[in-house]
Structures are given as C-alpha cells and as structure tokens.
Design a protein around this motif. Structure first.
Motif, PDB file in Angstrom:
ATOM      1  N   GLU A   1       0.796  -1.225   0.000  1.00  0.00           N
ATOM      2  CA  GLU A   1       0.000   0.000   0.000  1.00  0.00           C
ATOM      3  C   GLU A   1       0.829   1.276   0.000  1.00  0.00           C
ATOM      4  O   GLU A   1       0.272   2.367  -0.141  1.00  0.00           O
ATOM      5  CB  GLU A   1      -0.935   0.014   1.218  1.00  0.00           C
ATOM      6  CG  GLU A   1      -0.227  -0.032   2.566  1.00  0.00           C
ATOM      7  CD  GLU A   1       0.134  -1.425   3.003  1.00  0.00           C
ATOM      8  OE1 GLU A   1       0.600  -1.582   4.152  1.00  0.00           O
ATOM      9  OE2 GLU A   1      -0.036  -2.365   2.202  1.00  0.00           O
ATOM     10  N   SER A   2       2.137   1.180   0.156  1.00  0.00           N
ATOM     11  CA  SER A   2       2.960   2.399   0.185  1.00  0.00           C
ATOM     12  C   SER A   2       4.264   2.155  -0.552  1.00  0.00           C
ATOM     13  O   SER A   2       4.700   1.008  -0.731  1.00  0.00           O
ATOM     14  CB  SER A   2       3.252   2.824   1.630  1.00  0.00           C
ATOM     15  OG  SER A   2       4.080   1.872   2.281  1.00  0.00           O
ATOM     16  N   ALA A   3       4.896   3.238  -0.976  1.00  0.00           N
ATOM     17  CA  ALA A   3       6.176   3.131  -1.682  1.00  0.00           C
ATOM     18  C   ALA A   3       7.254   2.537  -0.781  1.00  0.00           C
ATOM     19  O   ALA A   3       8.135   1.805  -1.250  1.00  0.00           O
ATOM     20  CB  ALA A   3       6.599   4.513  -2.190  1.00  0.00           C
ATOM     21  N   GLN A   4       7.181   2.838   0.513  1.00  0.00           N
ATOM     22  CA  GLN A   4       8.165   2.290   1.443  1.00  0.00           C
ATOM     23  C   GLN A   4       8.062   0.769   1.518  1.00  0.00           C
ATOM     24  O   GLN A   4       9.078   0.066   1.500  1.00  0.00           O
ATOM     25  CB  GLN A   4       7.959   2.894   2.840  1.00  0.00           C
ATOM     26  CG  GLN A   4       8.944   2.362   3.877  1.00  0.00           C
ATOM     27  CD  GLN A   4       8.711   2.954   5.258  1.00  0.00           C
ATOM     28  OE1 GLN A   4       7.912   3.869   5.418  1.00  0.00           O
ATOM     29  NE2 GLN A   4       9.417   2.439   6.247  1.00  0.00           N
ATOM     30  N   LYS A   5       6.816   0.249   1.605  1.00  0.00           N
ATOM     31  CA  LYS A   5       6.638  -1.202   1.658  1.00  0.00           C
ATOM     32  C   LYS A   5       7.078  -1.854   0.353  1.00  0.00           C
ATOM     33  O   LYS A   5       7.635  -2.957   0.362  1.00  0.00           O
ATOM     34  CB  LYS A   5       5.179  -1.529   1.954  1.00  0.00           C
ATOM     35  CG  LYS A   5       4.729  -1.129   3.350  1.00  0.00           C
ATOM     36  CD  LYS A   5       5.592  -1.793   4.421  1.00  0.00           C
ATOM     37  CE  LYS A   5       5.178  -1.378   5.815  1.00  0.00           C
ATOM     38  NZ  LYS A   5       6.098  -1.927   6.858  1.00  0.00           N
ATOM     39  N   VAL A   6       6.825  -1.194  -0.770  1.00  0.00           N
ATOM     40  CA  VAL A   6       7.285  -1.716  -2.056  1.00  0.00           C
ATOM     41  C   VAL A   6       8.805  -1.836  -2.066  1.00  0.00           C
ATOM     42  O   VAL A   6       9.369  -2.850  -2.507  1.00  0.00           O
ATOM     43  CB  VAL A   6       6.799  -0.826  -3.216  1.00  0.00           C
ATOM     44  CG1 VAL A   6       7.467  -1.242  -4.523  1.00  0.00           C
ATOM     45  CG2 VAL A   6       5.286  -0.898  -3.350  1.00  0.00           C
ATOM     46  N   ALA A   7       9.483  -0.813  -1.550  1.00  0.00           N
ATOM     47  CA  ALA A   7      10.945  -0.824  -1.519  1.00  0.00           C
ATOM     48  C   ALA A   7      11.457  -1.943  -0.610  1.00  0.00           C
ATOM     49  O   ALA A   7      12.441  -2.623  -0.935  1.00  0.00           O
ATOM     50  CB  ALA A   7      11.469   0.530  -1.046  1.00  0.00           C
ATOM     51  N   GLU A   8      10.801  -2.160   0.524  1.00  0.00           N
ATOM     52  CA  GLU A   8      11.231  -3.213   1.457  1.00  0.00           C
ATOM     53  C   GLU A   8      11.044  -4.596   0.852  1.00  0.00           C
ATOM     54  O   GLU A   8      11.918  -5.456   0.949  1.00  0.00           O
ATOM     55  CB  GLU A   8      10.447  -3.085   2.767  1.00  0.00           C
ATOM     56  CG  GLU A   8      10.772  -1.815   3.548  1.00  0.00           C
ATOM     57  CD  GLU A   8       9.798  -1.548   4.689  1.00  0.00           C
ATOM     58  OE1 GLU A   8      10.041  -0.602   5.474  1.00  0.00           O
ATOM     59  OE2 GLU A   8       8.783  -2.266   4.788  1.00  0.00           O
ATOM     60  N   VAL A   9       9.901  -4.812   0.215  1.00  0.00           N
ATOM     61  CA  VAL A   9       9.649  -6.112  -0.413  1.00  0.00           C
ATOM     62  C   VAL A   9      10.575  -6.316  -1.599  1.00  0.00           C
ATOM     63  O   VAL A   9      11.105  -7.419  -1.815  1.00  0.00           O
ATOM     64  CB  VAL A   9       8.171  -6.209  -0.847  1.00  0.00           C
ATOM     65  CG1 VAL A   9       7.933  -7.478  -1.653  1.00  0.00           C
ATOM     66  CG2 VAL A   9       7.255  -6.174   0.375  1.00  0.00           C
ATOM     67  N   ARG A  10      10.814  -5.265  -2.379  1.00  0.00           N
ATOM     68  CA  ARG A  10      11.726  -5.375  -3.515  1.00  0.00           C
ATOM     69  C   ARG A  10      13.128  -5.731  -3.032  1.00  0.00           C
ATOM     70  O   ARG A  10      13.800  -6.586  -3.630  1.00  0.00           O
ATOM     71  CB  ARG A  10      11.763  -4.070  -4.304  1.00  0.00           C
ATOM     72  CG  ARG A  10      12.744  -4.112  -5.481  1.00  0.00           C
ATOM     73  CD  ARG A  10      12.917  -2.778  -6.167  1.00  0.00           C
ATOM     74  NE  ARG A  10      11.705  -2.377  -6.865  1.00  0.00           N
ATOM     75  CZ  ARG A  10      10.938  -1.362  -6.510  1.00  0.00           C
ATOM     76  NH1 ARG A  10      11.256  -0.629  -5.434  1.00  0.00           N
ATOM     77  NH2 ARG A  10       9.862  -1.074  -7.195  1.00  0.00           N
ATOM     78  N   SER A  11      13.574  -5.100  -1.949  1.00  0.00           N
ATOM     79  CA  SER A  11      14.910  -5.377  -1.421  1.00  0.00           C
ATOM     80  C   SER A  11      15.048  -6.842  -1.024  1.00  0.00           C
ATOM     81  O   SER A  11      16.059  -7.487  -1.291  1.00  0.00           O
ATOM     82  CB  SER A  11      15.195  -4.479  -0.216  1.00  0.00           C
ATOM     83  OG  SER A  11      16.461  -4.759   0.346  1.00  0.00           O
ATOM     84  N   LEU A  12      14.000  -7.395  -0.412  1.00  0.00           N
ATOM     85  CA  LEU A  12      14.033  -8.807  -0.024  1.00  0.00           C
ATOM     86  C   LEU A  12      13.975  -9.712  -1.247  1.00  0.00           C
ATOM     87  O   LEU A  12      14.679 -10.724  -1.319  1.00  0.00           O
ATOM     88  CB  LEU A  12      12.862  -9.109   0.911  1.00  0.00           C
ATOM     89  CG  LEU A  12      12.784 -10.530   1.471  1.00  0.00           C
ATOM     90  CD1 LEU A  12      13.979 -10.832   2.357  1.00  0.00           C
ATOM     91  CD2 LEU A  12      11.491 -10.725   2.256  1.00  0.00           C
ATOM     92  N   GLY A  13      13.166  -9.343  -2.222  1.00  0.00           N
ATOM     93  CA  GLY A  13      13.026 -10.175  -3.410  1.00  0.00           C
ATOM     94  C   GLY A  13      14.263 -10.207  -4.280  1.00  0.00           C
ATOM     95  O   GLY A  13      14.445 -11.146  -5.069  1.00  0.00           O
ATOM     96  N   GLN A  14      15.134  -9.195  -4.176  1.00  0.00           N
ATOM     97  CA  GLN A  14      16.343  -9.147  -4.986  1.00  0.00           C
ATOM     98  C   GLN A  14      17.503  -9.893  -4.362  1.00  0.00           C
ATOM     99  O   GLN A  14      18.590  -9.964  -4.962  1.00  0.00           O
ATOM    100  CB  GLN A  14      16.725  -7.688  -5.238  1.00  0.00           C
ATOM    101  CG  GLN A  14      15.743  -6.941  -6.139  1.00  0.00           C
ATOM    102  CD  GLN A  14      16.061  -5.468  -6.256  1.00  0.00           C
ATOM    103  OE1 GLN A  14      16.839  -4.911  -5.468  1.00  0.00           O
ATOM    104  NE2 GLN A  14      15.438  -4.806  -7.240  1.00  0.00           N
TER     105      GLN A  14
ATOM    106  N   LYS B   1       8.849  -9.052   7.513  1.00  0.00           N
ATOM    107  CA  LYS B   1       7.794  -8.862   8.512  1.00  0.00           C
ATOM    108  C   LYS B   1       6.475  -8.501   7.838  1.00  0.00           C
ATOM    109  O   LYS B   1       5.405  -9.006   8.225  1.00  0.00           O
ATOM    110  CB  LYS B   1       8.201  -7.759   9.496  1.00  0.00           C
ATOM    111  CG  LYS B   1       7.184  -7.501  10.599  1.00  0.00           C
ATOM    112  CD  LYS B   1       7.679  -6.414  11.543  1.00  0.00           C
ATOM    113  CE  LYS B   1       6.632  -6.124  12.621  1.00  0.00           C
ATOM    114  NZ  LYS B   1       7.104  -5.052  13.544  1.00  0.00           N
ATOM    115  N   TYR B   2       6.543  -7.660   6.828  1.00  0.00           N
ATOM    116  CA  TYR B   2       5.331  -7.269   6.111  1.00  0.00           C
ATOM    117  C   TYR B   2       4.684  -8.491   5.447  1.00  0.00           C
ATOM    118  O   TYR B   2       3.466  -8.684   5.512  1.00  0.00           O
ATOM    119  CB  TYR B   2       5.663  -6.215   5.061  1.00  0.00           C
ATOM    120  CG  TYR B   2       4.523  -5.899   4.128  1.00  0.00           C
ATOM    121  CD1 TYR B   2       3.489  -5.056   4.516  1.00  0.00           C
ATOM    122  CD2 TYR B   2       4.477  -6.455   2.840  1.00  0.00           C
ATOM    123  CE1 TYR B   2       2.428  -4.782   3.659  1.00  0.00           C
ATOM    124  CE2 TYR B   2       3.425  -6.183   1.986  1.00  0.00           C
ATOM    125  CZ  TYR B   2       2.408  -5.345   2.400  1.00  0.00           C
ATOM    126  OH  TYR B   2       1.359  -5.083   1.548  1.00  0.00           O
TER     127      TYR B   2
END
Length: 440
Positions: free
Chosen positions: A106-119, A138-139
C-alpha cells in the motif's frame, strides 16, 4: 482483459496442468472497488484484489489454465457452493502450482522493502539480511492474507506453492523455521461470572501468522549420518576416541506430514481466523480432516450458523472421546474434561455464538451422547461428572456447568448426582480452608 471459461471433470484434474489462486477477496465498499473483465465475450465484475492479480499475472507473462473460486464457482448458488466445498481439497491438491497472492503493497516504502528482499540472491540466509529486508519479511509474514480461514487448506494441500507480492515472487520455505506447533496446549480459565474461556499458549502467539499455518504439518525425523556402532567401538588414542564420540552421528530433518487432521485440533489452532461466512469455520477445514470426521460434515449454506456449530461441536467432542478413552476407561479424566471444556470454548468463540444458545446446543449434544450405547454413554458420564474442583476459585464454575452434570447421568441417579455435587463443594471448601491455614 479477456478470458475463456472451460469446464473439466473432477476425474481429469490429476492429468490436467493448471494453477490455482489462493487470495483474499477484499471488500467492495464502492464502485471504485469493482472492475470489469470479459469472460466468454460477456462482462464479468471482480473486486480490486483479484483484478490486481490478473493484471500482474498478465504483466509477468503467466498463461494457461487457472482456477479462481470467485469466477469458477457460482457464488449465488447455495447448492453449487455446498458441492464445491467438498471438492476444494481435490482442486488445490492436484494443481500444478498454487499461487498465494498477497496483493500490492500500500505504500512506496513497503514496495521498496519487499523489492529489497526479493532481490536477494541467497534469500534463505537471513543472517545477511539488512534492516530493510527484515521489514519486508515482517510485512509478508504478517500480511492479512494469512488470517483467512480458507487459505489454511489451500496452503497445506498444495504440492507446489509460490508467494506473490505484486511482481515479486518468494518460495513458501522462506516463512518457515523448521519448527512445528501442531500440538496445542489446553488451558481453561473462568471469569467471575463462571464463563469459561480457553487460553492460547505463549508459543503459538510468538509465531508469525504465516509460520503457524505453513508449519502445521511439519514433522521432525532423525537421520543417521555416521555408523554409530563404528563410532562407539573405534580404536585410537584417548583424544581421537573422545573427538570421535563428540561428532554427531544423526541429524534432524523436517518433512511435511500428509496425515489428516482432527477437527478439534484444527478449530483450536485456526478457529479465530477470518471469513465472510461464519459457517466456513467448519466448512473451510473439510479438506484437512480425516475421512471419518469429514464424512460427518454436511456443508449446507441454507441452514443457520448454529447448524455448522453443532456439527463442529459434536464431531470434535466425539474425536476427543475416541482419542482419550478406551471402552469405559478414561485416561486422566481431569485432563480430558479440560480438553472438552476448552474445545467447547474454542468452537463457541469461533462461531461467535451467544452463551445461552451455545450452552443449549452443548446440552443437546451431550444428551445425545448419553443415549448412545456404551461405551460412549459411560465415557460421557465419567468425564462430565468427575470431581475436578481443586480450590475455591473453581466454585463459581459450578453455577454455570452444574446443569451439564444432570445430562450425563441416567434419570434414576439424580439424587446421587445432587449428593455428589454437595460432596464436591464441601471438599472444595475444606481444601480452601486448608490452603489458608497452610499456605504454599
């Protein structure tokens, strides 16, 4: 987006390549939450979360057959829903791949956190994760997706599963630590008015929602990695022998058990998960149950919630009797009583039943048990009339549950029951006085 609806016989599923979607429907509070797609050249309306998945799947180049319950099942036909409930286990068990859709952050910050983990290249090595990647984990592991009733069997029955969060894909093993909490503890406490409630153990509360589901059927087995006989009879210096004996010769491995569940364990562990229809607190777990329990479940969305509650209560109590009782002998009756009451509390709370109605149905179920041929009637009598009062804090419990004792014994034994109840109260008072005189 255009799609074509195809029908398959259930017997063809094992030989058919298809994916099954596991997701939450989400709310539709306004027209902004409704989107139009085209199926067989006809307009079809879906909610935002499903539309986001279809859009993401198209962007990732996913194609082929896909099962989506909101599309493949006529949700307005109660008869079809009742039939399909029994077949959901077969649908998800035979799917080539099950996709767990967590939606779009729902937010750009969460997108960045998930992207960092996925990479992450070595995503399984959490020792190298950054703070941002831990936030992404955690998210994902506390996402509302894991709080839905239906996803329990969809996750546990899947042969292969991927977790999607927008365009980022994660393995299901990411959310496990190799542990299992499939054996819940049972503890009952009573409020001042005598209302019982079951208490969730602290270990269960400490796990993430994702891990509690994924590790439900995780089991541990020891595998030898060295010859223990040779290790124990080796010849050499004292240092060599000592070093050899200190080397491990077995390693613990985990595997996923395929043994079906009992309803009283499933409801205790997952009964407070969310669903739109409270009747799914039973029907949503049918695919996980052992054959003898599943055969007794009759999914019927035309009947009230109390009908599903009664089924869950009756099947679970009978399971407990069969598990802990041999003939008319009850192993640790006090323990069995606690489990019975704890299960009653779990089912009552899961189905959001009022005390009066839930107690009335419990009385009917116990009355039916007591009329059955032995050993069921003897077992029920032994369990529900056993003296389990250990101190005066349980005296209040009798005011609400004493009526249950009158159900489990034959009519001619009413006077004996009243004498027994008075004896229990007197015994409890004596214990209370002794504990006051000789405090522990």
């Amino acid at each position: 987006m255009q799609y074509r609806l195809e029908a398959f016989d259930l017997s063809e599923l094992p030989s058919t390549q298809y994916a099954a979607l596991s997701y939450t429907w989400g709310c539709a509070t306004s027209m902004d939450d409704i989107y139009e797609i085209v199926i067989n050249d006809q307009p079809f309306f879906v909610r935002r979360n499903l539309f986001d998945f279809l859009d993401t799947a198209a962007g990732k180049g996913e194609n082929g057959l896909l099962f989506v319950d909101a599309i493949c099942i006529n949700q307005l036909d109660s008869v079809e829903r009742m039939f399909q409930v029994r077949e959901m286990a077969r649908v998800y068990r035979n799917a080539s791949k099950v996709i767990a859709w967590l939606g779009i952050p729902e937010s750009a910050q969460k997108v960045a956190e998930v992207r960092s983990l996925g990479q992450m290249k070595d995503i399984a090595n959490c020792a190298n994760w950054t703070a941002e990647q831990w936030e992404g984990f955690k998210y994902l592991s506390h996402h509302p997706y894991w709080n839905r009733v239906w996803i329990v069997q969809e996750v546990l029955l899947a042969q292969s599963m991927e977790v999607w969060c927008w365009y980022f894909t994660f393995p299901l093993s990411l959310f496990t630590s190799g542990s299992s909490i499939s054996l819940p503890s049972y503890e009952v406490r009573y409020s001042e008015d005598g209302r019982p409630r079951s208490v969730v153990d602290a270990i269960s509360c400490s796990r993430s929602p994702a891990e509690r589901i994924i590790t439900h059927r995780t089991r541990h087995v020891l595998r030898p990695i060295a010859d223990s006989l040779a290790q124990g009879t080796m010849v050499g210096t004292l240092e060599e022998i000592t070093a050899g004996l200190m080397r491990p010769y077995m390693v613990a491995e985990t595997y996923q058990s395929h043994i079906p569940d009992l309803i009283h364990r499933v409801v205790r562990k997952f009964g407070m998960l969310n669903c739109t229809d409270s009747r799914d607190k039973l029907y949503g777990f049918v695919g996980l149950l052992k054959d003898s329990s599943r055969a007794k479940v009759n999914p019927d969305y035309t009947l009230p919630v109390s009908y599903a509650y009664r089924q869950a209560l009756e099947i679970g109590l009978e399971e407990i009797c069969n598990e802990y009782c041999t003939g008319a002998h009850v192993r640790r009756p006090d323990r069995v009583y606690d489990i019975h009451v704890a299960y009653y509390c779990d089912v009552r709370d899961a189905f959001s039943m009022e005390d009066d109605e839930s107690m009335s149905i419990l009385q009917e179920v116990l009355s039916e048990f007591s009329r059955r041929t032995p050993p069921m009637s003897d077992t029920i009598e032994m369990i529900w009339t056993h003296p389990f009062i250990e101190n005066n804090r349980y005296l209040i419990m009798l005011r609400n549950f004493e009526q249950l004792l009158h159900i489990a014994v034959p009519a001619g034994d009413g006077e004996r029951l009243r004498l027994e109840s008075r004896r229990l109260r007197n015994k409890a008072h004596k214990r209370s006085r002794l504990s006051n005189i000789f405090p522990i």
